[in-house]
Scaffold this motif. Structure first.
Motif, PDB file in Angstrom:
ATOM      1  N   SER A   1       1.068   4.146  -3.028  1.00 40.57           N
ATOM      2  CA  SER A   1       0.897   5.572  -2.726  1.00 40.57           C
ATOM      3  C   SER A   1       2.104   6.388  -3.193  1.00 40.57           C
ATOM      4  O   SER A   1       1.958   7.461  -3.796  1.00 40.57           O
ATOM      5  N   LEU A   2       3.306   5.856  -2.932  1.00 43.83           N
ATOM      6  CA  LEU A   2       4.525   6.536  -3.369  1.00 43.83           C
ATOM      7  C   LEU A   2       4.609   6.576  -4.895  1.00 43.83           C
ATOM      8  O   LEU A   2       5.057   7.574  -5.470  1.00 43.83           O
TER       9      LEU A   2
ATOM     10  N   ASP B   1       0.829  -1.210   0.000  1.00 41.45           N
ATOM     11  CA  ASP B   1       0.000   0.000   0.000  1.00 41.45           C
ATOM     12  C   ASP B   1       0.865   1.262   0.000  1.00 41.45           C
ATOM     13  O   ASP B   1       0.562   2.238  -0.703  1.00 41.45           O
ATOM     14  N   THR B   2       1.947   1.234   0.774  1.00 42.09           N
ATOM     15  CA  THR B   2       2.867   2.375   0.804  1.00 42.09           C
ATOM     16  C   THR B   2       3.517   2.573  -0.553  1.00 42.09           C
ATOM     17  O   THR B   2       3.645   3.705  -1.043  1.00 42.09           O
TER      18      THR B   2
ATOM     19  N   VAL C   1       2.129   6.776  -7.081  1.00 44.98           N
ATOM     20  CA  VAL C   1       1.233   7.835  -7.572  1.00 44.98           C
ATOM     21  C   VAL C   1       1.844   9.211  -7.314  1.00 44.98           C
ATOM     22  O   VAL C   1       1.877  10.078  -8.194  1.00 44.98           O
ATOM     23  N   LEU C   2       2.353   9.411  -6.088  1.00 43.72           N
ATOM     24  CA  LEU C   2       2.944  10.694  -5.720  1.00 43.72           C
ATOM     25  C   LEU C   2       4.158  11.021  -6.592  1.00 43.72           C
ATOM     26  O   LEU C   2       4.265  12.127  -7.145  1.00 43.72           O
TER      27      LEU C   2
END
Length: 317
Positions: free
Chosen positions: A26-27, A22-23, A29-30
């Motif tokens: 998220s990273l 999950d991390t 996409v960022l």
């Protein structure tokens, strides 16, 4: 042992930032959004400078080079990092690792020398404005830009060659987001004192020397600005240097902290965060700093947008 050595010779494993899925998503996409903004912002700056004749000056010639360096530096690291964030096996081939180290280290060195060159340009503009066009002629600007690119590339070639000649034994796990110099050197199963000395020497040549030149330039610039009688004149003179000074402070600080004392430098986590700062944030911030804090660039944007708006209106009618 022979099989392990052959495995080492084929690829390295980058441990990256996290092993949590999950991390990592998220990273991804960022970092993808940030990278797209970086590429778009820097290419728009280059395009704007090419299209607006008012920006055909030494300062913006060097800014074009800086934007090319920034987008190239980000591209040498971020796409591979994005791919690894979504991959279960985070491997990078030996040749790709060496190439990444060469390009990222070289482009970083080019940027530091280029910032010193830009400081000299600002020094001449503020301290000797009447002779600015005579001193900063096209031939000198071209030679200074070439010097920046050649010096950074030669240092990177030397560091890459001596680093990948180290015997790594069975070590293939790089605790970093990319094939960064100190992270690769740590894989060696022999004494790396000579490599650390080489890193320190190159840091002095490509970091501390340009930094000292920048410092001397700004001491002279500030001294000249303080001698200006009118408040408006001082403000205008300082404004011509504000964008470059902001980039210099951001760019030099953490790299000097990382490389000037490689044996007693920051922790692995700090190295990763510093690398992220230079690969993700700095290339994105530079065009913003030069756009938001520079009246000439803002004026050029307004002119270009006005022309586009007029063209769209004509096409609509």
């Amino acid at each position: 042992m022979e099989i392990d050595n052959q495995t080492w010779a084929r690829e390295f494993i980058l441990l990256g930032l996290s092993s949590d899925w999950d991390t990592e998503v998220s990273l991804f996409v960022l970092f993808l959004i940030t990278y797209m903004v970086t590429v778009l912002g820097n290419f728009l700056i280059i395009l704007l400078i090419r299209l607006d004749s008012r920006l055909h000056t030494p300062m913006y010639f060097f800014l074009t080079n800086l934007s090319l360096v920034d987008v190239s530096y980000a591209t040498s690291i971020v796409p591979q990092m994005l791919a690894h964030l979504l991959a279960a096996h985070k491997a990078i081939p030996f040749v790709s690792c060496a190439a990444q180290l060469f390009f990222s280290l070289g482009l970083g060195g080019i940027e530091f020398v280029l910032l010193a060159v830009m400081a000299y340009d600002r020094y001449v503009a503020v301290c000797d404005p009447l002779r600015y066009s005579v001193i900063m002629h096209g031939g000198l600007c071209t030679r200074l830009a070439i010097t920046s690119w050649v010096s950074g590339s030669m240092n990177s070639l030397m560091q890459t060659v001596i680093t990948f000649q180290l015997p790594m034994c069975t070590n293939k796990y790089i605790d970093h987001i990319s094939c960064e110099l100190l992270a690769v050197v740590r894989l060696a199963c022999v004494d790396t004192s000579s490599n650390e000395i080489a890193i320190t020497v190159s840091s002095i040549v490509l970091l501390m020397t340009p930094f000292c030149l920048v410092l001397l330039s700004y001491i002279q610039i500030i001294s000249t600005i303080l001698k200006i009688q009118s408040t408006e004149g001082r403000k205008k003179a300082f404004h011509t240097c504000a964008s470059h000074l902001t980039v210099v402070v951001l760019c030099y600080g953490m790299t000097i902290f990382t490389y000037i004392q490689p044996h007693s430098g920051p922790s692995v986590l700090q190295e990763k965060l510093i690398s992220l700062f230079y690969a993700i944030l700095m290339p994105m911030l530079n065009p913003m700093i030069y756009s938001l804090r520079n009246k000439e660039v803002k004026g050029a944007w307004q002119k270009l947008l006005g022309q586009l708006s007029g063209l769209i209106s004509k096409l609509a009618t």
